[in-house]
Design a protein around this motif. Structure first.
Motif, mmCIF file in Angstrom:
data_model
loop_
_atom_site.group_PDB
_atom_site.id
_atom_site.type_symbol
_atom_site.label_atom_id
_atom_site.label_comp_id
_atom_site.label_asym_id
_atom_site.label_seq_id
_atom_site.Cartn_x
_atom_site.Cartn_y
_atom_site.Cartn_z
ATOM 1 N N HIS A 182 18.186 2.956 3.172
ATOM 2 C CA HIS A 182 18.781 1.742 3.665
ATOM 3 C C HIS A 182 20.930 1.208 3.533
ATOM 4 O O HIS A 182 21.306 0.688 2.839
ATOM 5 C CB HIS A 182 18.537 0.054 2.893
ATOM 6 C CG HIS A 182 17.439 0.066 3.789
ATOM 7 N ND1 HIS A 182 16.980 -0.052 5.012
ATOM 8 C CD2 HIS A 182 15.714 0.105 2.961
ATOM 9 C CE1 HIS A 182 15.037 0.047 5.191
ATOM 10 N NE2 HIS A 182 15.373 -0.171 4.075
ATOM 11 N N GLY A 183 21.105 2.449 2.328
ATOM 12 C CA GLY A 183 22.538 2.592 1.359
ATOM 13 C C GLY A 183 21.814 2.204 0.504
ATOM 14 O O GLY A 183 23.330 2.354 -0.524
ATOM 15 N N SER A 184 21.155 1.430 -0.263
ATOM 16 C CA SER A 184 21.096 1.207 -1.934
ATOM 17 C C SER A 184 20.707 1.772 -2.691
ATOM 18 O O SER A 184 20.918 3.010 -2.584
ATOM 19 C CB SER A 184 19.730 0.252 -1.736
ATOM 20 O OG SER A 184 20.368 -0.892 -0.591
ATOM 21 N N ALA A 185 21.927 1.954 -3.769
ATOM 22 C CA ALA A 185 21.553 3.045 -4.404
ATOM 23 C C ALA A 185 20.866 2.509 -5.869
ATOM 24 O O ALA A 185 21.212 1.096 -6.183
ATOM 25 C CB ALA A 185 23.536 2.846 -5.267
ATOM 26 N N SER A 186 20.451 3.374 -6.762
ATOM 27 C CA SER A 186 19.899 4.256 -8.122
ATOM 28 C C SER A 186 20.563 4.865 -8.653
ATOM 29 O O SER A 186 20.949 5.735 -8.267
ATOM 30 C CB SER A 186 18.234 4.335 -7.751
ATOM 31 O OG SER A 186 18.270 4.737 -7.314
ATOM 32 N N TYR A 187 20.704 4.238 -10.070
ATOM 33 C CA TYR A 187 21.489 5.403 -10.702
ATOM 34 C C TYR A 187 20.602 6.123 -12.108
ATOM 35 O O TYR A 187 19.828 5.063 -12.546
ATOM 36 C CB TYR A 187 22.121 4.492 -11.081
ATOM 37 C CG TYR A 187 23.198 3.743 -10.092
ATOM 38 C CD1 TYR A 187 24.578 4.980 -9.906
ATOM 39 C CD2 TYR A 187 23.359 2.900 -9.697
ATOM 40 C CE1 TYR A 187 24.981 4.236 -9.236
ATOM 41 C CE2 TYR A 187 24.061 1.960 -9.223
ATOM 42 C CZ TYR A 187 25.028 3.021 -8.519
ATOM 43 O OH TYR A 187 25.759 2.446 -7.320
ATOM 44 N N GLY A 242 30.716 -7.464 -18.092
ATOM 45 C CA GLY A 242 29.210 -7.358 -17.135
ATOM 46 C C GLY A 242 28.742 -5.932 -17.524
ATOM 47 O O GLY A 242 28.749 -4.925 -18.314
ATOM 48 N N SER A 243 27.518 -6.294 -17.273
ATOM 49 C CA SER A 243 26.593 -4.559 -17.499
ATOM 50 C C SER A 243 26.361 -4.611 -18.406
ATOM 51 O O SER A 243 26.437 -5.136 -19.619
ATOM 52 C CB SER A 243 27.063 -3.469 -16.106
ATOM 53 O OG SER A 243 26.075 -2.243 -15.625
ATOM 54 N N ILE A 244 26.144 -2.767 -19.101
ATOM 55 C CA ILE A 244 25.598 -2.331 -19.618
ATOM 56 C C ILE A 244 26.338 -2.525 -21.326
ATOM 57 O O ILE A 244 25.895 -2.344 -22.354
ATOM 58 C CB ILE A 244 25.160 -1.199 -19.257
ATOM 59 C CG1 ILE A 244 24.513 -0.889 -18.942
ATOM 60 C CG2 ILE A 244 24.239 0.425 -20.495
ATOM 61 C CD1 ILE A 244 24.569 0.738 -17.612
ATOM 62 N N ARG A 269 20.593 -2.674 -16.009
ATOM 63 C CA ARG A 269 20.372 -2.096 -15.819
ATOM 64 C C ARG A 269 19.347 -1.582 -16.560
ATOM 65 O O ARG A 269 18.425 -1.525 -17.681
ATOM 66 C CB ARG A 269 20.963 -0.681 -15.713
ATOM 67 C CG ARG A 269 22.503 -0.687 -14.830
ATOM 68 C CD ARG A 269 21.696 -0.356 -13.499
ATOM 69 N NE ARG A 269 23.320 -0.141 -12.621
ATOM 70 C CZ ARG A 269 23.124 -0.633 -11.631
ATOM 71 N NH1 ARG A 269 22.299 -2.077 -11.199
ATOM 72 N NH2 ARG A 269 24.491 -0.649 -10.805
ATOM 73 N N ALA A 270 18.134 -1.449 -16.520
ATOM 74 C CA ALA A 270 16.879 -2.045 -16.881
ATOM 75 C C ALA A 270 16.577 -0.645 -17.405
ATOM 76 O O ALA A 270 15.761 -1.081 -18.515
ATOM 77 C CB ALA A 270 15.450 -2.826 -15.863
ATOM 78 N N ALA A 271 15.860 0.412 -16.838
ATOM 79 C CA ALA A 271 15.638 1.596 -17.627
ATOM 80 C C ALA A 271 16.697 1.962 -18.533
ATOM 81 O O ALA A 271 16.699 2.230 -19.612
ATOM 82 C CB ALA A 271 16.323 1.925 -16.284
ATOM 83 N N ILE A 272 17.798 1.127 -18.916
ATOM 84 C CA ILE A 272 19.259 1.460 -20.251
ATOM 85 C C ILE A 272 19.276 0.480 -20.582
ATOM 86 O O ILE A 272 19.843 1.087 -21.875
ATOM 87 C CB ILE A 272 19.936 2.845 -20.254
ATOM 88 C CG1 ILE A 272 20.641 2.897 -20.479
ATOM 89 C CG2 ILE A 272 20.402 1.860 -18.913
ATOM 90 C CD1 ILE A 272 22.061 4.010 -20.172
ATOM 91 N N MET A 273 19.019 -0.706 -21.041
ATOM 92 C CA MET A 273 19.379 -1.308 -21.408
ATOM 93 C C MET A 273 18.550 -1.738 -22.895
ATOM 94 O O MET A 273 18.822 -2.538 -23.872
ATOM 95 C CB MET A 273 19.256 -3.214 -20.461
ATOM 96 C CG MET A 273 20.749 -3.050 -19.609
ATOM 97 S SD MET A 273 20.699 -4.806 -18.643
ATOM 98 C CE MET A 273 22.763 -4.180 -18.305
ATOM 99 N N VAL A 290 16.980 -7.934 -24.078
ATOM 100 C CA VAL A 290 17.944 -8.220 -23.431
ATOM 101 C C VAL A 290 18.285 -9.752 -22.417
ATOM 102 O O VAL A 290 19.805 -9.538 -22.824
ATOM 103 C CB VAL A 290 17.872 -7.534 -22.229
ATOM 104 C CG1 VAL A 290 19.195 -7.747 -21.045
ATOM 105 C CG2 VAL A 290 17.664 -5.159 -22.580
ATOM 106 N N VAL A 291 17.487 -10.176 -22.447
ATOM 107 C CA VAL A 291 17.330 -11.924 -21.887
ATOM 108 C C VAL A 291 18.005 -12.938 -23.321
ATOM 109 O O VAL A 291 18.747 -13.334 -22.698
ATOM 110 C CB VAL A 291 16.465 -12.499 -21.841
ATOM 111 C CG1 VAL A 291 16.086 -13.885 -21.963
ATOM 112 C CG2 VAL A 291 15.523 -11.998 -20.382
#
Length: 327
Positions: free
Chosen positions: A111-116, A138-140, A173-177, A183-184
């Motif tokens: 669908h064109g959605s990205a994972s990293y 924002g983000s990491i 980015r759950a895998a790296i945070m 995190v919450v």
């Protein structure tokens, strides 16, 4: 600097002291390593990173836009520096002191959605808040130390100074945070320091799996956000203030990929809410000011159209003013 960036710079100069805000974005800048396709079988290396994308989006729309990120003086860093210069983004002092330039290796689904998969330098420079109207993160980089500690200190300084509109996009980015509870806690600490908070429905599901979308936005306003928003892909976006909830549909568009869509939504939103009158309303400084339907709905529409322009083409490529006007 290309012709468009020069035009944006002229707009910045013409608007000095008027309605276009001076923005500072703090967080990671990196290079997205994208897989090959029929046009580029060997793959592509494109500048990216959520905070950097927001800084580019704001600069393209004519704002003075500074970026407090960490880059290295290497080949990949050169790609980012060139990209920023083409859009008119200024790097703050100390930005080029990194040991390496961060990367995110992207995989696109059907669908064109990205994972990293990330390889990041987590440090950030400490910026100067002089002549800053809007501060975004924002983000990491906003969560993971040592950069996360810098971000929190800068946002606390902005709160103590007053008069600076602060905004935050968790962009989880759950895998790296790290562990979810930690995190919450850090996300909520930044929400409490932010006037505007935007997150995706995927962010909301990870941060608050027990809450409905409406209740997530209510939680954000209870923590202190004056305007909380949730993007929902093809289903548009929700927003709420302490008083009421708003919705906006997603514009009809053929999606090429979703890389940078949320960031374009964010830069379009900040562009719309950063005029002096609206800033005063959000900051609570206008006597008798209220959140009325007209400017919230208009800001949501601008943000949605900014994201629509971006998803209709490859990569994180936010709109220029004429493109947003046409949309």
């Amino acid at each position: 600097m290309n012709e468009r960036a020069a035009s944006a710079a002229d707009t910045q100069n013409d608007a000095a002291g008027s309605e276009l805000a001076s923005a500072l974005v703090i967080g990671e800048a990196l290079v997205d390593l994208l897989p090959g396709d029929e046009h580029s079988p060997e793959g592509r290396a494109l500048p990216g990173g959520s905070p950097m994308n927001v800084a580019v989006g704001l600069a393209r729309l004519g704002h003075r836009s500074q970026l407090a990120a960490r880059l290295a003086d290497d080949e990949l860093g050169g790609l980012v520096i060139t990209h920023l210069a083409e859009s008119g983004v200024e790097l703050v002092d100390g930005a080029l002191d990194g040991e390496r330039t961060s990367t995110a290796s992207a995989t696109l689904d059907e669908h064109g959605s990205a994972s990293y998969e990330f390889d990041l330098d987590f440090s950030l420079p400490t910026p100067d808040l002089t002549r800053v109207d809007v501060l975004h993160t924002g983000s990491i980089g906003a969560v993971v130390d040592p950069g996360g500690a810098v971000v929190r200190a800068v946002f606390e300084e902005a709160r103590d100074r007053g008069g600076i509109l602060t905004s935050y996009d968790p962009n989880v980015r759950a895998a790296i945070m790290g562990e979810r509870e930690a995190v919450v806690e850090r996300v909520e600490a930044l929400v409490a320091l932010s006037h505007v908070v935007k997150l995706s429905d995927e962010d909301a599901a990870w941060l608050y799996p027990q809450l409905s979308p409406s209740d997530v936005l209510l939680r954000l306003t209870e923590l202190g956000a004056r305007l909380a928003l949730m993007t929902r892909g093809g289903d548009g976006a929700l927003a709420r203030t302490a008083e009421r909830e708003f919705t906006v549909p997603a514009p009809a568009v053929r999606v090429v990929d979703t890389v940078g869509a949320g960031d374009a939504f964010m830069s379009g939103l900040l562009h719309a809410v950063s005029t002096p009158n609206i800033r005063r309303v959000i900051l609570g400084g206008a006597h008798g000011s209220t959140f009325d339907d007209s400017w919230v709905d208009a800001a949501l529409a601008t943000a949605a159209q900014s994201a629509a322009v971006t998803v209709a083409r490859a990569g994180a490529n936010p709109p220029w003013p004429e493109e947003l006007d046409r949309a």
